[in-house]
Design a protein around this motif. Sequence first.
Motif, mmCIF file in Angstrom:
data_model
loop_
_atom_site.group_PDB
_atom_site.id
_atom_site.type_symbol
_atom_site.label_atom_id
_atom_site.label_comp_id
_atom_site.label_asym_id
_atom_site.label_seq_id
_atom_site.Cartn_x
_atom_site.Cartn_y
_atom_site.Cartn_z
ATOM 1 N N SER A 105 0.841 -1.195 0.000
ATOM 2 C CA SER A 105 0.000 0.000 0.000
ATOM 3 C C SER A 105 0.872 1.239 0.000
ATOM 4 O O SER A 105 2.055 1.187 0.363
ATOM 5 N N ARG A 106 0.278 2.361 -0.404
ATOM 6 C CA ARG A 106 1.027 3.611 -0.387
ATOM 7 C C ARG A 106 1.330 4.026 1.052
ATOM 8 O O ARG A 106 2.359 4.649 1.331
ATOM 9 N N LEU A 109 4.420 2.373 1.946
ATOM 10 C CA LEU A 109 5.543 3.007 1.268
ATOM 11 C C LEU A 109 5.990 4.255 2.030
ATOM 12 O O LEU A 109 7.185 4.460 2.267
ATOM 13 N N ARG A 128 6.660 8.218 -9.033
ATOM 14 C CA ARG A 128 5.688 7.277 -9.577
ATOM 15 C C ARG A 128 5.935 7.169 -11.074
ATOM 16 O O ARG A 128 5.955 8.179 -11.783
ATOM 17 N N GLU A 133 5.004 3.155 -7.683
ATOM 18 C CA GLU A 133 5.560 4.324 -7.005
ATOM 19 C C GLU A 133 6.663 3.826 -6.081
ATOM 20 O O GLU A 133 6.459 2.863 -5.335
ATOM 21 N N TRP A 149 5.614 0.305 -4.469
ATOM 22 C CA TRP A 149 4.197 -0.052 -4.334
ATOM 23 C C TRP A 149 3.602 -0.091 -5.734
ATOM 24 O O TRP A 149 3.686 0.885 -6.488
ATOM 25 N N VAL A 151 0.655 0.240 -8.045
ATOM 26 C CA VAL A 151 -0.604 0.966 -7.860
ATOM 27 C C VAL A 151 -1.802 0.211 -8.403
ATOM 28 O O VAL A 151 -2.938 0.483 -8.011
#
Length: 209
Positions: A105-106, A109, A128, A133, A149, A151
């Motif tokens: 997940s962001r 990150l 990204r 990203e 990550w 996306v």
Amino acid sequence: MTASSTPVKNPVPIAGVHHTARPTWKLAETVHFYRDLLGLPLVHAISARGWGPEDHADFLHFFFDSGNGSTIAFFYYIGTTPPDFVAVRDDYRYRASHTAWRVTSREDLLAAREKIEAAGIEIKYQIRHEVIESIYFDDPNGYSLEITWQVRPFGQVDLDDAARTMDAAVALENARGQTPFTKIDQVWSGKAGKLAEEFEQAKTLEEVA
């Protein structure tokens, strides 16, 4: 369907990456960086008197757990000095060899970035690009590390585009004796030509039907 997009009938039965491995001449710094700063457990160490050729140095081969069954490993060749070909270079071709770890997940990150910076490690940049990203940083040896990550998952459009891209590029490489392969525009042009052919073929089939 292009040749490179055809599924292999009997693929190699691999189950993911077990480890990546590189040499180090900074033993203490490497252990401190991966175990103490990043928090990757030291899970295995091989100590050996040479290996293979008679001039092979004694060495340590040690592994850090990098999650999900994978490890990152190093060779420390005792009593040797680094050869010129492993010298750190400020060159995109040198940095093409790197290790990328995955987060799901962001939020993870960003949490990874926060923890890395809190450990005093410089983040070189966060970017990204297409479907991932990533944050980038270096280890004490100058090796490039990435945490990424994804996306979105890969879909059929990605598979089809990858096949067309690589088919066009391989065709250009094979024809280098006749036409220099110097620009990405040549790949795009090759893909466009192939798509036009596929469109005309599909149109002909519709008219026949």
